[in-house]
Design an enzyme around this catalytic site. Structure first.
Site, PDB file in Angstrom:
ATOM      1  N   THR A  74       0.735  -1.484  -0.344  1.00 24.86           N
ATOM      2  CA  THR A  74      -0.231   0.127  -0.276  1.00 24.86           C
ATOM      3  C   THR A  74       0.985   1.172  -0.472  1.00 24.86           C
ATOM      4  O   THR A  74       0.452   2.148  -0.482  1.00 24.86           O
ATOM      5  CB  THR A  74      -0.588   0.106   0.757  1.00 24.86           C
ATOM      6  OG1 THR A  74      -1.802  -1.067   1.413  1.00 24.86           O
ATOM      7  CG2 THR A  74      -1.792   0.689   1.304  1.00 24.86           C
ATOM      8  N   TYR A 137     -13.464  -5.480  -1.200  1.00 28.24           N
ATOM      9  CA  TYR A 137     -14.603  -5.136  -1.765  1.00 28.24           C
ATOM     10  C   TYR A 137     -15.878  -6.326  -2.799  1.00 28.24           C
ATOM     11  O   TYR A 137     -16.525  -6.909  -2.187  1.00 28.24           O
ATOM     12  CB  TYR A 137     -14.069  -4.767  -3.361  1.00 28.24           C
ATOM     13  CG  TYR A 137     -15.523  -3.917  -4.131  1.00 28.24           C
ATOM     14  CD1 TYR A 137     -15.977  -3.434  -4.079  1.00 28.24           C
ATOM     15  CD2 TYR A 137     -15.961  -4.436  -5.483  1.00 28.24           C
ATOM     16  CE1 TYR A 137     -16.890  -2.149  -4.571  1.00 28.24           C
ATOM     17  CE2 TYR A 137     -16.750  -4.177  -5.989  1.00 28.24           C
ATOM     18  CZ  TYR A 137     -17.500  -3.080  -5.325  1.00 28.24           C
ATOM     19  OH  TYR A 137     -18.427  -2.086  -6.056  1.00 28.24           O
ATOM     20  N   TYR A 161      -2.012 -10.502   5.575  1.00 28.71           N
ATOM     21  CA  TYR A 161      -1.707  -8.996   5.662  1.00 28.71           C
ATOM     22  C   TYR A 161      -3.254  -8.374   5.806  1.00 28.71           C
ATOM     23  O   TYR A 161      -4.334  -8.768   5.151  1.00 28.71           O
ATOM     24  CB  TYR A 161      -0.920  -7.857   4.984  1.00 28.71           C
ATOM     25  CG  TYR A 161      -1.686  -6.493   5.118  1.00 28.71           C
ATOM     26  CD1 TYR A 161      -1.789  -6.069   6.392  1.00 28.71           C
ATOM     27  CD2 TYR A 161      -1.349  -5.729   3.905  1.00 28.71           C
ATOM     28  CE1 TYR A 161      -1.511  -4.702   6.053  1.00 28.71           C
ATOM     29  CE2 TYR A 161      -1.215  -3.902   3.976  1.00 28.71           C
ATOM     30  CZ  TYR A 161      -1.256  -3.762   5.594  1.00 28.71           C
ATOM     31  OH  TYR A 161      -1.131  -2.179   5.387  1.00 28.71           O
ATOM     32  N   ARG A 166      -9.063  -1.027   5.293  1.00 29.28           N
ATOM     33  CA  ARG A 166      -8.986  -0.831   4.060  1.00 29.28           C
ATOM     34  C   ARG A 166      -9.516  -2.145   3.477  1.00 29.28           C
ATOM     35  O   ARG A 166     -10.535  -2.053   1.925  1.00 29.28           O
ATOM     36  CB  ARG A 166      -7.255  -1.813   3.199  1.00 29.28           C
ATOM     37  CG  ARG A 166      -6.316   0.109   3.825  1.00 29.28           C
ATOM     38  CD  ARG A 166      -5.348  -0.246   3.469  1.00 29.28           C
ATOM     39  NE  ARG A 166      -4.441   1.306   3.785  1.00 29.28           N
ATOM     40  CZ  ARG A 166      -4.291   2.118   2.800  1.00 29.28           C
ATOM     41  NH1 ARG A 166      -4.604   2.424   1.504  1.00 29.28           N
ATOM     42  NH2 ARG A 166      -3.448   3.225   3.243  1.00 29.28           N
ATOM     43  N   LYS A 189       0.923 -10.005   8.747  1.00 24.43           N
ATOM     44  CA  LYS A 189       0.863  -8.819   9.198  1.00 24.43           C
ATOM     45  C   LYS A 189      -0.496  -8.086  10.292  1.00 24.43           C
ATOM     46  O   LYS A 189      -1.794  -7.897   8.914  1.00 24.43           O
ATOM     47  CB  LYS A 189       1.415  -7.432   8.343  1.00 24.43           C
ATOM     48  CG  LYS A 189       1.327  -5.870   8.745  1.00 24.43           C
ATOM     49  CD  LYS A 189       1.218  -5.328   7.197  1.00 24.43           C
ATOM     50  CE  LYS A 189       1.610  -3.923   7.271  1.00 24.43           C
ATOM     51  NZ  LYS A 189       1.337  -2.826   6.267  1.00 24.43           N
ATOM     52  N   ILE A 228       5.684  -4.232  10.060  1.00 25.17           N
ATOM     53  CA  ILE A 228       6.210  -3.734   9.139  1.00 25.17           C
ATOM     54  C   ILE A 228       5.472  -2.068   8.756  1.00 25.17           C
ATOM     55  O   ILE A 228       4.464  -1.799   9.274  1.00 25.17           O
ATOM     56  CB  ILE A 228       5.108  -4.702   8.300  1.00 25.17           C
ATOM     57  CG1 ILE A 228       5.700  -5.685   8.099  1.00 25.17           C
ATOM     58  CG2 ILE A 228       5.361  -4.431   6.658  1.00 25.17           C
ATOM     59  CD1 ILE A 228       4.778  -6.574   7.470  1.00 25.17           C
TER      60      ILE A 228
END
Length: 332
Positions: A74, A137, A161, A166, A189, A228
């Site tokens: 990202t 999404y 992740y 998000r 993460k 991270i």
């Protein structure tokens, strides 16, 4: 003789098949990493990658103790890249720096098909591990999440992740605990906070904090392997100190204003602005990202003064920059 990356000529560059053998790594090599930087991707005024600036950023990470980088995450704006650009940047990073730092390619996708293809290509050019997001999404079921991740875990070491802010979907502990038994699962993460991190570490699951402002406590109180980090793009030496030298409440407090500032707008808007103000990248933004407003740019100058310019990357005096100094690119 043409130079391909700093300190390396075409005659020095190794064929990628050779890189796969040389840089092949194990899950054990990945789980040991404490400071992994989600590296920024800088651009030229026409929107192409500025590889000279990128290599300079990489050298600053290595010289200040970062042990790994996420390429095209990202922060690195992988979602604004074509897959060809994405794999090229992973390949470039491996070829130039793979012998001194672990290269973790963000080859995840909300399409399992794309994730498989990109991960195959990433390992083919020598990346050490992959970073995988859950499908966003077009969200799926818990069984779908397991199937998605299992489809890519067979290829090599991977970090999962979890960032619901998000993706719109939390990866629940039941899914992670099931995946933790897979051979190539390096860890997660985790952005759901330190209580979640402690749940995992108490069960032996390897975790990196995905929240810079919580990473000190995640490491020294909750058992996280490390972080991270976005902040380490700017102050890699101080972030190394935070992850390697034991509890340091004073340093944590010193860095918190910078960490909070970096997330005043969705990442990587503030980071891109900061690196431009420090003069280590050109002030070029791929849309839809735009620089922070003047008031925020002035705040950054004060933050640099308070922490000390010597702790930040680059050597130029920090600038405020005018609005017209920034270049916004829609077609690239």
């Amino acid at each position: 003789m043409q130079t391909t990356c700093k300190g390396k000529t075409r005659s020095d560059a190794k064929p990628f098949r050779w890189l796969i053998v040389l840089f092949r790594t194990s899950v054990d090599d990945i789980v040991k990493l404490r400071l992994i930087t989600a590296i920024k991707t800088p651009y030229l005024p026409d929107g192409r990658f500025d590889l000279e600036a990128y290599d300079s950023l990489m050298h600053m990470q290595i010289s200040n103790g970062a042990e790994g980088v996420i390429v095209g995450g990202t922060t690195g704006e992988g979602h604004l890249m074509s897959w060809d650009e994405h794999i090229m940047l992973i390949a470039h990073t491996v070829n130039c720096f793979g012998g001194t730092i672990k290269v973790i390619g963000n080859t995840g996708s909300n399409s399992t098909r794309e994730a498989i293809r990109a991960t195959e290509q990433g390992f083919a050019v020598g990346m050490h591990a992959a970073l995988h997001i859950n499908p966003y999404y077009g969200k799926t079921s818990m069984e779908g999440l397991l199937s998605h991740f299992e489809s890519v875990l067979s290829m090599g070491p991977a970090i999962i992740y979890n960032v619901p802010s998000r993706t719109g979907q939390d990866i629940p502990p039941d899914v992670i605990n099931a995946l933790a038994r897979r051979e190539n699962m390096a860890g997660i993460k985790e952005c759901m906070g330190n209580d979640r991190i402690a749940q995992y570490t108490n069960k032996g699951v390897v975790v990196w904090s995905g929240n810079d402002d919580e990473c000190h406590d995640a490491k020294w109180e909750c058992g996280a392997s490390g972080v991270i980090s976005v902040t380490s793009n700017l102050v890699p030496g101080l972030m190394h100190q935070l992850m390697f030298e034991g509890k340091n409440e004073a340093l944590k407090k010193k860095l918190l204003p910078l960490m909070k500032w970096l997330f005043c707008e969705p990442n990587p808007i503030a980071l891109n602005t900061a690196l431009s103000q420090l003069g280590v990248i050109r002030p070029v933004f791929r849309l839809p990202y735009v620089p922070l407003p003047l008031t925020r740019r002035l705040e950054f100058v004060n933050i640099v003064r308070d922490i000390g310019r010597e702790h930040f990357v680059g050597e130029k005096v920090v600038q405020v920059l005018d609005d017209e100094d920034f270049i916004l690119i829609g077609r690239y």
